[in-house]
Design a protein around this motif. Sequence first.
Motif, PDB file in Angstrom:
ATOM      1  N   LEU A  26      30.476 -58.605 -55.034  1.00 13.50           N
ATOM      2  CA  LEU A  26      30.889 -58.948 -53.537  1.00 13.50           C
ATOM      3  C   LEU A  26      30.960 -60.424 -53.145  1.00 13.50           C
ATOM      4  O   LEU A  26      31.683 -60.871 -52.470  1.00 13.50           O
ATOM      5  CB  LEU A  26      29.815 -57.999 -52.640  1.00 13.50           C
ATOM      6  CG  LEU A  26      30.370 -56.734 -52.190  1.00 13.50           C
ATOM      7  CD1 LEU A  26      29.104 -55.920 -51.478  1.00 13.50           C
ATOM      8  CD2 LEU A  26      31.749 -56.311 -51.834  1.00 13.50           C
ATOM      9  N   PHE A  27      29.894 -61.353 -53.461  1.00 11.09           N
ATOM     10  CA  PHE A  27      29.971 -62.607 -53.368  1.00 11.09           C
ATOM     11  C   PHE A  27      30.842 -63.448 -54.386  1.00 11.09           C
ATOM     12  O   PHE A  27      30.906 -64.735 -54.317  1.00 11.09           O
ATOM     13  CB  PHE A  27      28.447 -63.204 -53.610  1.00 11.09           C
ATOM     14  CG  PHE A  27      27.469 -63.024 -52.600  1.00 11.09           C
ATOM     15  CD1 PHE A  27      27.874 -63.273 -51.343  1.00 11.09           C
ATOM     16  CD2 PHE A  27      26.666 -61.842 -52.657  1.00 11.09           C
ATOM     17  CE1 PHE A  27      26.792 -62.900 -50.122  1.00 11.09           C
ATOM     18  CE2 PHE A  27      25.521 -61.491 -51.683  1.00 11.09           C
ATOM     19  CZ  PHE A  27      25.889 -62.243 -50.490  1.00 11.09           C
ATOM     20  N   GLY A  28      31.639 -62.660 -55.201  1.00 18.05           N
ATOM     21  CA  GLY A  28      32.789 -63.353 -55.750  1.00 18.05           C
ATOM     22  C   GLY A  28      32.472 -63.702 -57.412  1.00 18.05           C
ATOM     23  O   GLY A  28      33.355 -64.204 -58.005  1.00 18.05           O
ATOM     24  N   LEU A  29      31.468 -63.088 -57.915  1.00 16.69           N
ATOM     25  CA  LEU A  29      31.264 -63.402 -59.427  1.00 16.69           C
ATOM     26  C   LEU A  29      31.822 -62.212 -60.171  1.00 16.69           C
ATOM     27  O   LEU A  29      32.109 -61.084 -59.511  1.00 16.69           O
ATOM     28  CB  LEU A  29      29.734 -63.124 -59.526  1.00 16.69           C
ATOM     29  CG  LEU A  29      28.953 -64.446 -59.148  1.00 16.69           C
ATOM     30  CD1 LEU A  29      27.309 -64.019 -59.558  1.00 16.69           C
ATOM     31  CD2 LEU A  29      29.282 -65.712 -59.546  1.00 16.69           C
ATOM     32  N   ASP A  30      32.587 -62.743 -61.192  1.00 16.20           N
ATOM     33  CA  ASP A  30      33.274 -61.772 -61.984  1.00 16.20           C
ATOM     34  C   ASP A  30      32.082 -60.569 -62.609  1.00 16.20           C
ATOM     35  O   ASP A  30      30.947 -60.898 -62.465  1.00 16.20           O
ATOM     36  CB  ASP A  30      33.905 -62.164 -63.173  1.00 16.20           C
ATOM     37  CG  ASP A  30      33.085 -63.014 -64.006  1.00 16.20           C
ATOM     38  OD1 ASP A  30      31.893 -62.996 -64.079  1.00 16.20           O
ATOM     39  OD2 ASP A  30      33.702 -63.641 -65.139  1.00 16.20           O
ATOM     40  N   GLY A  31      32.774 -59.536 -63.242  1.00 13.91           N
ATOM     41  CA  GLY A  31      31.740 -58.460 -63.845  1.00 13.91           C
ATOM     42  C   GLY A  31      30.544 -58.889 -64.703  1.00 13.91           C
ATOM     43  O   GLY A  31      29.456 -58.622 -64.709  1.00 13.91           O
ATOM     44  N   GLN A  32      30.967 -59.925 -65.697  1.00 13.56           N
ATOM     45  CA  GLN A  32      30.078 -60.417 -66.677  1.00 13.56           C
ATOM     46  C   GLN A  32      28.875 -61.161 -65.867  1.00 13.56           C
ATOM     47  O   GLN A  32      27.777 -61.170 -66.287  1.00 13.56           O
ATOM     48  CB  GLN A  32      30.711 -61.300 -67.650  1.00 13.56           C
ATOM     49  CG  GLN A  32      29.924 -61.753 -68.826  1.00 13.56           C
ATOM     50  CD  GLN A  32      30.651 -62.203 -69.912  1.00 13.56           C
ATOM     51  OE1 GLN A  32      31.983 -62.690 -69.805  1.00 13.56           O
ATOM     52  NE2 GLN A  32      29.817 -62.605 -71.031  1.00 13.56           N
ATOM     53  N   GLN A  33      29.685 -62.128 -64.845  1.00  9.34           N
ATOM     54  CA  GLN A  33      28.570 -62.989 -64.438  1.00  9.34           C
ATOM     55  C   GLN A  33      27.406 -61.989 -63.527  1.00  9.34           C
ATOM     56  O   GLN A  33      26.529 -62.458 -63.305  1.00  9.34           O
ATOM     57  CB  GLN A  33      29.192 -63.982 -63.501  1.00  9.34           C
ATOM     58  CG  GLN A  33      29.877 -65.058 -64.422  1.00  9.34           C
ATOM     59  CD  GLN A  33      28.813 -65.994 -65.310  1.00  9.34           C
ATOM     60  OE1 GLN A  33      27.547 -66.399 -64.484  1.00  9.34           O
ATOM     61  NE2 GLN A  33      29.051 -66.163 -66.469  1.00  9.34           N
TER      62      GLN A  33
END
Length: 105
Positions: A26-33
């Motif tokens: 939700l804070f904008g990180l992609d799935g891996q991060q």
Amino acid sequence: MRRIDAIGIGIGIFIVGGLAYLGFQLFGLDGQQAGIWSQVLLVIGLIGWLATYVLRAVGKNLTYHQQREDYEQAFFQKRLDELTPEELAKIQAEIEQEKQTQINS
């Protein structure tokens, strides 16, 4: 700890990890991060819990030690209460004699 408690804790940790993952997404990180950072949080939590356990174990502030201490106190108090006044006086005299012997040595 009962088996059901351990299962509940495991499920709770699983849920917290999933919520952390979703929060990072939700804070904008992609799935891996998001996965990496949620694992980092869980590892930090594990290390923190382990540190508190080690501190309690070193300080002998665990439930087992407290229960054992309480049992020993109750056991010796019961034995003391069962002594007759004559036996108690005899033991006290022996203790005083030991103290005098240690002081004179």
